[in-house]
Design a protein around this motif. Structure first.
Motif, mmCIF file in Angstrom:
data_model
loop_
_atom_site.group_PDB
_atom_site.id
_atom_site.type_symbol
_atom_site.label_atom_id
_atom_site.label_comp_id
_atom_site.label_asym_id
_atom_site.label_seq_id
_atom_site.Cartn_x
_atom_site.Cartn_y
_atom_site.Cartn_z
ATOM 1 N N LEU A 37 11.046 13.967 -4.776
ATOM 2 C CA LEU A 37 10.469 13.084 -4.920
ATOM 3 C C LEU A 37 9.474 12.640 -3.122
ATOM 4 O O LEU A 37 8.505 12.026 -3.339
ATOM 5 C CB LEU A 37 11.930 10.895 -4.657
ATOM 6 N N PRO A 38 10.293 13.504 -2.732
ATOM 7 C CA PRO A 38 8.747 13.899 -1.640
ATOM 8 C C PRO A 38 7.651 14.700 -1.556
ATOM 9 O O PRO A 38 6.885 13.867 -1.149
ATOM 10 C CB PRO A 38 10.312 14.852 -0.303
ATOM 11 N N VAL A 45 0.253 9.971 -1.147
ATOM 12 C CA VAL A 45 -0.111 9.554 0.545
ATOM 13 C C VAL A 45 -1.284 10.202 1.191
ATOM 14 O O VAL A 45 -1.919 9.526 1.595
ATOM 15 C CB VAL A 45 1.089 9.279 1.474
ATOM 16 N N PHE A 46 -1.007 11.584 0.999
ATOM 17 C CA PHE A 46 -2.168 12.410 1.440
ATOM 18 C C PHE A 46 -3.567 13.114 0.464
ATOM 19 O O PHE A 46 -4.608 13.380 0.579
ATOM 20 C CB PHE A 46 -1.526 13.303 2.379
ATOM 21 N N ARG A 47 -2.829 13.262 -0.815
ATOM 22 C CA ARG A 47 -4.572 13.746 -2.045
ATOM 23 C C ARG A 47 -5.110 11.955 -2.689
ATOM 24 O O ARG A 47 -6.328 12.207 -3.191
ATOM 25 C CB ARG A 47 -3.245 14.412 -2.463
ATOM 26 N N TYR A 48 -4.106 11.782 -3.142
ATOM 27 C CA TYR A 48 -4.804 10.704 -4.174
ATOM 28 C C TYR A 48 -5.224 9.181 -3.570
ATOM 29 O O TYR A 48 -5.968 8.605 -3.498
ATOM 30 C CB TYR A 48 -3.694 9.924 -4.925
ATOM 31 N N TYR A 49 -3.864 8.369 -2.317
ATOM 32 C CA TYR A 49 -5.015 7.718 -1.859
ATOM 33 C C TYR A 49 -5.962 7.841 -1.180
ATOM 34 O O TYR A 49 -6.825 6.701 -1.411
ATOM 35 C CB TYR A 49 -4.032 6.868 -1.197
#
Length: 319
Positions: A37-38, A45-49
């Protein structure tokens, strides 16, 4: 009135059964999914968003209007880049540096790991591993600083040796002809140790019984390397080669940028440094985003092609 056929009923039941089995499997191994999960959240958060910002490549981005409020212009920036006077020189510089780096840096860790694997003296083997692995911990900034010190025309040890033998000092860091050799040789020195560990781990998985059988058949060390060790680590080599070719257009920006100067600009101007120049220095955000997206799409296409070829030829692939 709709009446379900027996076949449709069977398909629905099969889907329900599959979903229930999936949920049962997740509940049974929930600890493993919690461990994942992490990492999943990190990538989301940091790659797809941040990917939503890619749309500025198709807009005339204005900071005051924001991403959604900026005017949509389609492929204007891509066409502008394709018709730019320096498009082909940049592509040529990027490909030349990437391909040459791959040719010279990829085989070296394989050769070193095969040699280390044959060493019986454990202390000497550990010493060599430490020596070749240590440069990996040197930052790129420090590495380029070392190059500047060692290759200085006035105080550098390399030019002192050249002048000692009657030669003239060479401006290595300012000469466009020396940019690629210095970039590649420094990469070999810095990254060989880390890649060697991967191949040594793969060699540790080669069955000793195969070596024993080869020795019984009278095979020499060279024969055992070519007929036992290399086939044993071939899947690892293929996977790393596919990944390397998939990133062939993504040459390391940091070192190229730090080594770049006005005198070697014709050779050192590659896609990542050009994106920095246009996006940060000249604030052409949409144009630089279009170049970066073009670079990423090329890498993805290369990755799929090479993975498909590797799967057909060797039955080893990423997916």
């Amino acid at each position: 009135m709709n009446v379900s056929t027996p076949r449709e009923t069977t398909q629905v039941k099969s889907k329900i059964k599959t979903k229930s089995h999936t949920w049962i499997r997740i509940k049974r191994n929930y600890e493993l999914y919690l461990f994942l999960l992490p990492i999943v959240l990190l990538y989301l958060v940091f790659r797809y968003y941040p990917m939503y910002g890619v749309q500025i490549a198709f807009k005339d981005f204005s900071a005051s209007k924001g991403i959604w409020g900026s005017e949509w212009v389609g492929f204007k920036h891509f066409i502008q880049f394709f018709h730019a006077y320096n498009f082909w020189p940049i592509i040529e510089n990027t490909l030349s540096l990437s391909v040459l780096s791959l040719i010279f840096t990829f085989p070296v860790p394989i050769i070193v790991s095969l040699m280390l694997n044959q060493i019986l003296a454990k202390r000497y083997k550990k010493f060599v591993q430490t020596v070749i692995y240590a440069p990996h911990f040197i930052s790129t900034v420090v590495l380029v600083g070392m190059l500047n010190v060692f290759l200085s025309p006035n105080s550098g040890i390399v030019n002192h040796i050249i002048t000692f033998f009657g030669g003239e000092p060479i401006l290595f860091m300012a000469n466009e002809g020396w940019f690629r050799p210095l970039y590649i040789l420094s990469s070999v020195w810095q990254e060989t140790g880390f890649a060697t560990i991967i191949y040594l781990a793969a060699l540790a998985g080669v069955s000793p019984e195969l070596h024993e059988a080869a020795i019984m058949d009278g095979a020499s060390k060279w024969r055992r390397i070519f007929n036992v060790d290399i086939p044993g680590i071939l899947p690892t080599i293929i996977i790393l080669l596919v990944l390397a070719i998939g990133n062939i257009m993504s040459v390391g920006f940091e070192k190229a940028f730090l080594m770049q100067s006005d005198l070697n600009y014709q050779t050192s101007n590659i896609l990542p440094t050009y994106v920095y120049e246009m996006g940060i220095k000249k604030a052409q955000y949409s144009f630089s985003a279009a170049i970066g997206l073009f670079n990423s799409v090329l890498n993805i296409i290369l990755l799929f092609i090479v993975n498909r070829i590797a799967k057909k030829l060797t039955d080893t692939s990423l997916w």
